[in-house]
Design an enzyme around this catalytic site. Structure first.
Site, mmCIF file in Angstrom:
data_model
loop_
_atom_site.group_PDB
_atom_site.id
_atom_site.type_symbol
_atom_site.label_atom_id
_atom_site.label_comp_id
_atom_site.label_asym_id
_atom_site.label_seq_id
_atom_site.Cartn_x
_atom_site.Cartn_y
_atom_site.Cartn_z
ATOM 1 N N GLU A 186 75.795 -29.897 9.992
ATOM 2 C CA GLU A 186 75.928 -29.706 11.481
ATOM 3 C C GLU A 186 77.311 -29.089 11.014
ATOM 4 O OE1 GLU A 186 75.923 -31.819 13.991
ATOM 5 O OE2 GLU A 186 74.013 -32.998 13.572
ATOM 6 N N GLU A 197 76.065 -25.448 12.336
ATOM 7 C CA GLU A 197 75.570 -25.682 13.891
ATOM 8 C C GLU A 197 77.161 -25.906 14.715
ATOM 9 O OE1 GLU A 197 70.704 -27.741 13.290
ATOM 10 O OE2 GLU A 197 72.703 -28.475 14.884
ATOM 11 N N GLU A 198 78.194 -26.835 14.886
ATOM 12 C CA GLU A 198 79.155 -26.428 15.477
ATOM 13 C C GLU A 198 79.376 -25.426 15.436
ATOM 14 O OE1 GLU A 198 80.722 -30.200 15.341
ATOM 15 O OE2 GLU A 198 79.158 -31.376 16.373
#
Length: 263
Positions: free
Chosen positions: A154, A157-158
């Site tokens: 996460e 990805e962010e």
């Protein structure tokens, strides 16, 4: 056609489960009337065998078989993108069939660099959209994914930042958060392995390294909110050696524990 023969009687093909029931996984096309006949015969045979729960997995392409199954007393248990699972309890006793999964798992990443700056983002979607609030990267753990792996994914990805999982600092349980399902949210301490931010423009409005004290000073973080506890935990970790739960492999995955105080 997915069936077996028992003493010249045609039955649906089924596998025994570990709890005295059977599981039917339909794959090939079947006429509704043929299916209904096989189902009735199978239920009669399974009843005589003393079977308990009967599970029928129906792929989306065989949705025509849902109605006859429901008319024979089956009910919905759960559904995924490509199938629906129906279930029926045969005995005249209280059903012990477990409910569908009641929780989903979320993660929040506390990433702190050597300057005592926290990696924070502003989101394009969700309840905090457009409010100017800086928060930690968050997301949902995928099916079959470990917490310590999901939170690394996460963050990457962010924000484009590579991280190493350190420990779970705390977790929160929240009910009726997603279509009546409960939510388990794990606050995870991470160690940054890179520092150049590249945001995911679909979901993230902005991202930056922000002094921990500035994150904590936001009005939203002063309230009795999740962000307040996250910043408090981070300060406790940095200044008072707060000990969280680190992952240790076991047969079925990981157990998260406070290793420092274990011995």
């Amino acid at each position: 056609m997915e069936q077996v023969t028992v003493e010249n009687v045609q039955l649906l093909h089924a596998k025994n489960d570990d709890h005295g029931g059977v599981v039917v996984e339909l794959e090939e096309h079947m006429d509704s009337d043929v299916f209904l006949t096989l189902l009735k015969t199978s239920l009669s045979e399974w009843t005589m065998q003393g079977k308990k729960g009967v599970w029928i997995k129906i792929p989306i392409l065989l949705v025509n078989l849902v109605e006859p199954a429901v008319k024979e007393g089956f009910c919905y248990h759960h559904a995924e993108s490509d199938y629906v699972m129906l279930v029926k309890w045969i005995p005249e006793t209280t059903s012990t069939i477990p409910a569908n999964a009641s929780h989903r798992v979320g993660v929040g990443a506390v990433v702190l660099n050597h300057k005592r700056e926290m990696l924070v983002v502003q989101e394009k979607n969700g309840p905090l959209r457009g409010k100017g609030i800086w928060k930690v990267p968050t997301g949902i753990v995928d099916v079959g994914e470990d917490i310590c792996t999901g939170v690394i994914r996460e963050v990457k990805e962010e924000t484009g930042i590579d991280t190493e999982f350190v420990e779970v600092l705390a977790f929160r349980q929240w009910h009726k958060s997603f279509f009546e399902k409960s939510d388990l949210f794990f606050v995870c301490m991470m160690r940054p392995l890179s520092f150049d931010i590249q945001i995911q423009e679909v979901e993230i409005e902005a991202a930056k390294w922000m002094p921990l004290e500035d994150v904590a000073a936001q009005p939203f973080a002063q309230k009795e909110s999740l962000l307040k506890y996250i910043t408090d935990l981070c300060i406790a970790k940095v200044e008072r050696d707060y000990s969280g739960f680190s992952p240790h492999p076991v047969t079925s995955g990981y157990i998260y524990l406070n290793k420092r105080d274990l011995n």
